[in-house]
Design a protein around this motif. Sequence first.
Motif, PDB file in Angstrom:
ATOM      1  N   ASN A  59       0.746  -1.231   0.013  1.00 47.13           N
ATOM      2  CA  ASN A  59       0.077  -0.065   0.017  1.00 47.13           C
ATOM      3  C   ASN A  59       0.731   1.378   0.187  1.00 47.13           C
ATOM      4  N   ALA A  60       2.157   1.353   0.001  1.00 50.03           N
ATOM      5  CA  ALA A  60       3.057   2.285  -0.083  1.00 50.03           C
ATOM      6  C   ALA A  60       2.826   3.169  -1.277  1.00 50.03           C
ATOM      7  N   THR A  61       2.902   4.455  -1.054  1.00 52.89           N
ATOM      8  CA  THR A  61       2.660   5.324  -2.233  1.00 52.89           C
ATOM      9  C   THR A  61       4.182   6.395  -2.149  1.00 52.89           C
ATOM     10  N   LEU A  62       4.084   7.186  -3.049  1.00 48.87           N
ATOM     11  CA  LEU A  62       5.197   8.291  -3.313  1.00 48.87           C
ATOM     12  C   LEU A  62       5.346   9.029  -2.261  1.00 48.87           C
ATOM     13  N   PRO A  63       6.384   9.500  -1.575  1.00 47.63           N
ATOM     14  CA  PRO A  63       6.577  10.394  -0.538  1.00 47.63           C
ATOM     15  C   PRO A  63       5.818  11.851  -1.315  1.00 47.63           C
ATOM     16  N   GLU A  64       5.437  12.696  -0.376  1.00 50.39           N
ATOM     17  CA  GLU A  64       4.760  13.645  -0.784  1.00 50.39           C
ATOM     18  C   GLU A  64       5.492  14.631  -1.614  1.00 50.39           C
ATOM     19  N   MET A  65       6.964  14.726  -1.348  1.00 48.94           N
ATOM     20  CA  MET A  65       7.479  15.661  -2.116  1.00 48.94           C
ATOM     21  C   MET A  65       7.857  15.393  -3.494  1.00 48.94           C
ATOM     22  N   TYR A  66       7.402  14.207  -3.730  1.00 50.59           N
ATOM     23  CA  TYR A  66       7.411  13.787  -5.208  1.00 50.59           C
ATOM     24  C   TYR A  66       6.292  13.667  -5.851  1.00 50.59           C
ATOM     25  N   GLN A  67       5.283  13.848  -5.306  1.00 52.20           N
ATOM     26  CA  GLN A  67       3.734  13.857  -5.942  1.00 52.20           C
ATOM     27  C   GLN A  67       3.382  14.891  -6.886  1.00 52.20           C
ATOM     28  N   LYS A  68       3.846  15.785  -6.804  1.00 55.45           N
ATOM     29  CA  LYS A  68       3.390  17.083  -7.527  1.00 55.45           C
ATOM     30  C   LYS A  68       3.811  16.753  -9.068  1.00 55.45           C
ATOM     31  N   THR A  69       2.765  17.176  -9.875  1.00 58.07           N
ATOM     32  CA  THR A  69       2.879  17.179 -11.427  1.00 58.07           C
ATOM     33  C   THR A  69       3.081  18.333 -12.221  1.00 58.07           C
ATOM     34  N   ASP A  70       2.944  19.595 -11.358  1.00 62.20           N
ATOM     35  CA  ASP A  70       3.226  20.888 -11.940  1.00 62.20           C
ATOM     36  C   ASP A  70       3.953  21.821 -11.199  1.00 62.20           C
ATOM     37  N   ARG A  71       5.209  22.036 -11.474  1.00 62.78           N
ATOM     38  CA  ARG A  71       6.193  22.806 -10.711  1.00 62.78           C
ATOM     39  C   ARG A  71       6.580  24.178 -11.369  1.00 62.78           C
ATOM     40  N   GLY A  72       6.091  24.228 -12.362  1.00 68.37           N
ATOM     41  CA  GLY A  72       6.429  25.659 -13.326  1.00 68.37           C
ATOM     42  C   GLY A  72       7.901  25.434 -13.909  1.00 68.37           C
ATOM     43  N   CYS A  73       7.663  25.917 -15.203  1.00 69.22           N
ATOM     44  CA  CYS A  73       9.020  25.903 -16.000  1.00 69.22           C
ATOM     45  C   CYS A  73       9.080  27.242 -16.709  1.00 69.22           C
ATOM     46  N   PRO A  74      10.066  28.014 -16.710  1.00 67.21           N
ATOM     47  CA  PRO A  74      11.213  27.501 -15.867  1.00 67.21           C
ATOM     48  C   PRO A  74      11.117  27.617 -14.335  1.00 67.21           C
ATOM     49  N   PRO A  75      12.038  27.017 -13.475  1.00 65.68           N
ATOM     50  CA  PRO A  75      13.122  26.346 -13.869  1.00 65.68           C
ATOM     51  C   PRO A  75      12.811  24.805 -13.891  1.00 65.68           C
ATOM     52  N   PHE A  76      11.804  24.318 -13.479  1.00 67.93           N
ATOM     53  CA  PHE A  76      11.643  23.070 -13.562  1.00 67.93           C
ATOM     54  C   PHE A  76      10.944  22.244 -14.865  1.00 67.93           C
ATOM     55  N   CYS A  77      11.833  22.492 -15.955  1.00 70.15           N
ATOM     56  CA  CYS A  77      11.376  21.872 -17.305  1.00 70.15           C
ATOM     57  C   CYS A  77      11.809  20.575 -17.581  1.00 70.15           C
ATOM     58  N   VAL A  78      10.942  19.821 -18.461  1.00 76.57           N
ATOM     59  CA  VAL A  78      10.967  18.638 -18.630  1.00 76.57           C
ATOM     60  C   VAL A  78      12.466  18.538 -19.508  1.00 76.57           C
ATOM     61  N   GLN A  79      13.318  17.450 -18.979  1.00 76.89           N
ATOM     62  CA  GLN A  79      14.612  17.319 -19.622  1.00 76.89           C
ATOM     63  C   GLN A  79      14.571  16.457 -20.582  1.00 76.89           C
ATOM     64  N   PRO A  80      15.525  16.927 -21.870  1.00 77.21           N
ATOM     65  CA  PRO A  80      15.522  15.931 -22.772  1.00 77.21           C
ATOM     66  C   PRO A  80      15.966  14.432 -22.688  1.00 77.21           C
ATOM     67  N   MET A  81      15.856  13.604 -23.420  1.00 81.00           N
ATOM     68  CA  MET A  81      16.467  12.141 -23.171  1.00 81.00           C
ATOM     69  C   MET A  81      17.891  12.250 -23.218  1.00 81.00           C
ATOM     70  N   VAL A  82      18.369  12.898 -24.093  1.00 82.44           N
ATOM     71  CA  VAL A  82      19.894  12.851 -24.426  1.00 82.44           C
ATOM     72  C   VAL A  82      20.353  14.571 -23.869  1.00 82.44           C
ATOM     73  N   VAL A  83      21.125  14.576 -22.879  1.00 85.72           N
ATOM     74  CA  VAL A  83      21.486  15.850 -22.161  1.00 85.72           C
ATOM     75  C   VAL A  83      22.512  16.574 -23.073  1.00 85.72           C
ATOM     76  N   VAL A  84      23.457  15.818 -23.506  1.00 89.09           N
ATOM     77  CA  VAL A  84      24.608  16.234 -24.184  1.00 89.09           C
ATOM     78  C   VAL A  84      24.873  14.998 -25.147  1.00 89.09           C
ATOM     79  N   PRO A  85      25.126  15.263 -26.588  1.00 90.55           N
ATOM     80  CA  PRO A  85      25.449  14.170 -27.497  1.00 90.55           C
ATOM     81  C   PRO A  85      26.582  13.303 -26.704  1.00 90.55           C
ATOM     82  N   GLY A  86      26.595  11.937 -26.633  1.00 91.33           N
ATOM     83  CA  GLY A  86      27.752  11.184 -26.357  1.00 91.33           C
ATOM     84  C   GLY A  86      27.587  10.952 -24.847  1.00 91.33           C
TER      85      GLY A  86
END
Length: 230
Positions: A59-86
């Motif tokens: 019955n465990a759930t995520l800690p409260e600090m990780y339950q938000k879905t909207d944090r505001g961008c910037p600065p909390f923008c979705v990061q790309p899958m590849v941050v730097v080529p290589g």
Amino acid sequence: MKTFSIAPFSSVLGGCMIAALLLPLTLSAADNRITSEIESVEVMHNGELITIERGNDRNATLPEMYQKTDRGCPPFCVQPMVVVPGVETIGEIDMLGYLQRISEGDDTLLVVDSRTPDWVMQGTIPGAVNIPWNKINHEGGKTFAAPSAAESLVHILSDEFGAKQDPQTKTWSFDDAKTLVFFCNGIWCPQSSINIKTLNGIGYPVDKMKWYRGGMQDWVSVGLTTVEPD
């Protein structure tokens, strides 16, 4: 009432459905493995042996600090899958592999929690070393704890990452530098990706940097062990 026999569900899909129906009845606490092959992983954290495993509370759930879905961008923008080529983007099993190698004595690796201490105090990945992103980067005109970005970066590169600087030319050699595995809070957190971009900009080899994009949010979402600083 409908009844089901095993024969019509001989396909993979049918087998999965049966397993899902039986799971709450047949699994004990000790059966909650990380993968079918990995039950747990032991790592060293601040001189203490820590067992990384999955929780056993159904019955465990995520800690409260990780339950938000909207944090505001910037600065909390979705990061790309590849941050730097290589730079390889990795997942939980890869992270466990690096942590185990470190615990077995591989000093060519370092797992870096890029978050600020206020986040780390609420839990981090066992075996990680906290080097806050703002010890390396100055961004947005903010004042950080480090005396200057340049002084802090020189110290971290030489003392923590194993790079060597020529005292005359001030150029860096990364031949003996460690492979760094960065993470922060999750796919919405820019702290580790900023560090990777900064290091890439000064020549740190891309094949010596790894990025756990899912970070703490993905780590706790599958019930993996965390530790809090003393």
